[in-house]
Design an enzyme around this catalytic site. Structure first.
Site, mmCIF file in Angstrom:
data_model
loop_
_atom_site.group_PDB
_atom_site.id
_atom_site.type_symbol
_atom_site.label_atom_id
_atom_site.label_comp_id
_atom_site.label_asym_id
_atom_site.label_seq_id
_atom_site.Cartn_x
_atom_site.Cartn_y
_atom_site.Cartn_z
ATOM 1 N N TRP A 1 -2.702 -2.681 -1.686
ATOM 2 C CA TRP A 1 -2.423 -4.102 -1.869
ATOM 3 C C TRP A 1 -3.291 -4.802 -0.823
ATOM 4 O O TRP A 1 -3.088 -4.651 0.373
ATOM 5 C CB TRP A 1 -0.943 -4.388 -1.627
ATOM 6 N N GLU B 1 7.378 -14.450 -11.512
ATOM 7 C CA GLU B 1 6.782 -13.155 -11.148
ATOM 8 C C GLU B 1 6.244 -12.393 -12.342
ATOM 9 O O GLU B 1 5.199 -11.767 -12.274
ATOM 10 C CB GLU B 1 7.848 -12.226 -10.547
ATOM 11 N N CYS C 1 0.849 -1.181 0.000
ATOM 12 C CA CYS C 1 0.000 0.000 0.000
ATOM 13 C C CYS C 1 0.886 1.233 0.000
ATOM 14 O O CYS C 1 1.900 1.293 0.687
ATOM 15 C CB CYS C 1 -0.936 0.078 1.199
ATOM 16 N N LYS D 1 12.265 -14.839 -11.115
ATOM 17 C CA LYS D 1 11.992 -13.730 -12.041
ATOM 18 C C LYS D 1 10.936 -14.145 -13.056
ATOM 19 O O LYS D 1 10.013 -13.408 -13.333
ATOM 20 C CB LYS D 1 13.260 -13.290 -12.793
ATOM 21 N N HIS E 1 17.031 -36.384 -8.656
ATOM 22 C CA HIS E 1 16.283 -36.970 -7.539
ATOM 23 C C HIS E 1 14.805 -36.602 -7.583
ATOM 24 O O HIS E 1 14.142 -36.584 -6.549
ATOM 25 C CB HIS E 1 16.927 -36.547 -6.218
ATOM 26 N N ARG F 1 3.794 -0.270 -4.914
ATOM 27 C CA ARG F 1 3.549 -0.830 -3.573
ATOM 28 C C ARG F 1 2.224 -1.591 -3.505
ATOM 29 O O ARG F 1 1.909 -2.222 -2.493
ATOM 30 C CB ARG F 1 3.536 0.283 -2.533
ATOM 31 N N LYS G 1 5.838 -4.276 -4.182
ATOM 32 C CA LYS G 1 7.282 -4.126 -4.084
ATOM 33 C C LYS G 1 7.794 -4.334 -2.669
ATOM 34 O O LYS G 1 8.798 -4.981 -2.432
ATOM 35 C CB LYS G 1 7.655 -2.719 -4.573
ATOM 36 N N GLU H 1 16.984 -17.688 -8.622
ATOM 37 C CA GLU H 1 16.608 -16.311 -8.934
ATOM 38 C C GLU H 1 16.009 -16.204 -10.349
ATOM 39 O O GLU H 1 15.022 -15.501 -10.560
ATOM 40 C CB GLU H 1 17.845 -15.409 -8.775
ATOM 41 N N ASN I 1 -1.743 1.937 5.773
ATOM 42 C CA ASN I 1 -0.847 0.905 5.235
ATOM 43 C C ASN I 1 -0.401 0.059 6.415
ATOM 44 O O ASN I 1 0.208 0.577 7.351
ATOM 45 C CB ASN I 1 0.368 1.582 4.560
ATOM 46 N N GLY I 2 -0.734 -1.235 6.378
ATOM 47 C CA GLY I 2 -0.341 -2.111 7.488
ATOM 48 C C GLY I 2 -1.462 -3.074 7.814
ATOM 49 O O GLY I 2 -2.397 -3.256 7.025
#
Ligand code: M6R
Length: 611
Positions: free
Chosen positions: A73, A491, A2, A488, A507, A27, A606, A484, A99-100
């Site tokens: 968000w 996402e 947010c 990427k 395995h 955000r 983010k 990584e 925000n929270g």
């Protein structure tokens, strides 16, 4: 998560707040809303991105010199118009954004329902707002006082901004856990979750601390603690340029940030690494060098991409410094009962410096006597303030939700720390130390060479964009790079991807391999290169499509690969700084080819300031 913006002063608030919300959209972008004090309260909100809100207010009266805005968000309640912020109190006089997460909202909500309050959203925010209104009514007190009383009972994290219909010349703000910056202009103030909405108006800012309340008027900023004692605002100068938060001709921030890496890695090394004389100057680390050298172990704590940087660093520290290293997901670490000894060194790695899990995890370790070092990008962030010392990554503002330049800057900083400790401890000889310093200083130029493969990677993305799954394999220092690369791709393109240690693939994951599965090998030359070549053969034998990231001069891997991307030769310790770049480009171009908004991938934000 947010983004919040506020403005009070001589200008019209609406354009300032809307522009600020666009800057903070990274955000969260589930919904957006704005409240203006304009001879009453005007509130407009809309599901979707800020552009949808802008469209919705065309023709509406958006005048007023005081305004607050929010880009969400979703946590409590689905993304919808009704759950969008700002919320308005039952009495209709106060609007609030948040925000929270308010953890004890359910209990307070029940109490308010018994008193006759009704709720038009599913959010915890509306509960806190009506709780504040109830206190204001019962105590016949100012909004500021009601906020203070309410917050003493709140469990959770918040940054809140409130405006009062009956006092349109004041914004009340408070924070705990979620960030708040106040920009100081001439007879005007700007409030935001980070400095990006502020920088074009003023460079003088105050970072509000946890448990502080700000009473903000056009010509006045008063800070108080929850005990109603005045606090002196500490004004800092922003070290940020407007260009750093604009796309500067690139189609997306992500691409711009990938291309910035030669410069950001250079900025990160500049003034610290003198390869010629073999010196590494890192003030914060220097101060704790003794403790780090003598630490029984180092624990890296991080999430997501930053956690991958920790994994690379584990290999580097153990190799060079001979200190045992553990790498922990912050979210797991904070909720188990980890054994922490006094003198353990924790390295918290975070781009934003606001990730809730990382923040709480290090607070927990600090309470038990650990030394906390931060490897962080955002100066003055919450984790920076909790840490004993650390080193900033100086990658500049990272806006694309998928982290790219922050990751390579983290690797550069962590490598410098490891080299510094190893040299001081004499766990590597001078020859190796000097050689690695030289290797590191050459990285920015080598990244520029990797970026010359841009068009080639773009062409590959067209070829592979319709794959349903991807497998990424790497060994040693490149194993975390495989993770990584897979992250990427997930996402940005929403393609299922898994990263695995190349040999571990036998395995289980090898069962996935058929002629439809692209397998990306991160196979730059290292001590065990022959091993990963064997793994390629195993995939080829099962008809998998092999895409290899290889070192120039490697003549064997191309014979086993359907496609190769060549990177310059480098010591295996610094090779991840090169091998990750084509993977960032591949994910980017596949995401673009599939038509997705790569800077704002679905469901993500983010800065993850909720657990
Ligand atoms: O700000 P942080 O580095 O603490 O963030 C950690 C993760 O949320 C972050 O790396 C996330 O995984 C990114 N979206 C990865 O691209």
């Amino acid at each position: 998560m947010c983004g919040i913006v506020g403005y009070i002063g001589k200008r019209d608030a609406y354009p300032v707040v809307i522009k600020g919300l666009k800057r903070l959209e990274y955000r969260g972008y589930d919904s957006a809303g704005i409240a203006l004090a304009n001879g009453g309260l005007k509130v407009y909100k809309k599901k979707g991105k800020v552009a949808a809100l802008e469209e919705a207010v065309i023709g509406e009266d958006v005048k007023g010199h005081t305004g607050i805005g929010h880009t969400r968000w979703a946590t409590h309640g689905e993304p919808s118009d009704r759950n969008a912020h700002p919320h308005v109190s039952n009495g209709g006089s106060v609007a609030m954004i948040h925000n929270g997460i308010i953890e004890n909202y359910a209990q307070i909500k029940n109490e308010l329902i018994k008193k006759g309050y009704t709720f038009s959203s599913d959010t915890d925010t509306e509960v806190l707002l009506n709780f504040i209104e109830d206190i204001k009514k019962n105590n016949d007190c100012a909004l500021e006082e009601a906020v203070r009383i309410a917050l003493r009972r709140i469990v959770g994290a918040y940054c809140i901004l409130l405006i009062d219909r009956d006092d349109p010349d004041t914004i009340i703000a408070a924070r705990k856990g979620s960030p708040l910056v106040i920009g100081i202009g001439k007879n005007e103030h700007f409030l935001a979750s980070d400095a990006s909405p502020i920088v074009e108006y003023t460079k003088e800012v105050v970072y509000v601390n946890d448990y502080e309340i700000a009473i903000v008027r056009a010509d006045e900023l008063i800070l108080k603690n929850l005990g109603n004692e005045r606090q002196t605002p500490f004004i800092t100068k922003l070290d940020m340029e407007l260009a750093s938060i604009e796309k500067c001709g690139f189609d997306h921030f992500m691409l711009k940030e990938i291309f910035e890496q030669p410069q950001t890695i250079f900025d990160c090394l500049r003034g610290r690494l003198d390869a010629e004389n073999g010196t590494i100057t890192m003030g914060g680390i220097q101060h704790y060098a003794e403790q780090i050298m003598n630490a029984g172990r180092i624990i890296m704590i991080a999430c997501g991409t930053s956690w991958h940087a920790g994994l690379v660093a584990e290999y580097i520290f153990e190799e060079l410094c001979r200190i045992p290293v553990e790498v922990e997901y912050a979210s797991e670490f904070r909720y188990r009962n980890p054994v922490i000894h006094k003198g353990d060194v924790i390295i918290a790695i975070s781009q934003s410096g606001e990730t809730a899990d990382t923040l709480v995890a290090i607070e927990k370790a600090k309470e038990q006597g650990a030394i906390i070092l931060g490897v962080l990008n955002v100066v003055g962030s919450s984790i920076a303030r909790v840490s004993h010392a650390g080193a900033y990554t100086h990658a500049g503002h990272e806006i694309g939700v998928a982290s790219t330049k922050a990751f390579t800057a983290q690797l550069a900083v962590l490598t410098m720390i490891a080299l510094k400790i190893a040299h001081t401890k004499k766990s590597i000889d001078d020859e190796r130390y000097f050689a690695l310093c030289r290797e590191l200083i050459e990285i920015p130029d080598k990244v520029s060479l990797v970026l010359q493969q841009n068009e080639h990677v773009k062409a590959l993305s067209e070829k592979y964009k319709d794959a349903r799954d991807f497998l990424y394999l790497g060994r040693g220092y490149n194993f975390p790079i495989a993770l990584e690369g897979a992250l990427k791709l997930k996402e940005i393109s929403y393609i299922h991807a898994e990263g695995y240690p190349a040999a571990e693939m036998k395995h289980g994951p090898i069962a996935l391999v058929d002629e439809h599965l692209p397998v990306v090998f991160v196979a730059t030359k290292d001590a065990y290169h022959q091993k990963i070549v064997s793994n390629m053969q195993e995939i080829k034998a099962r008809k998998g499509k092999v895409i290899s990231i290889i070192t120039e001069g490697d003549t064997v891997s191309p014979t086993l690969s359907d496609d190769v991307i060549v990177v310059p030769a480098a010591d295996e310790i610094v090779a991840p700084l090169l091998s990750v770049v084509p993977l960032q480009l591949l994910a980017y171009y596949i995401g673009v080819a599939k038509g997705y908004d790569v800077d704002k991938p679905r469901n993500l934000a983010k800065s993850v300031t909720v657990e």
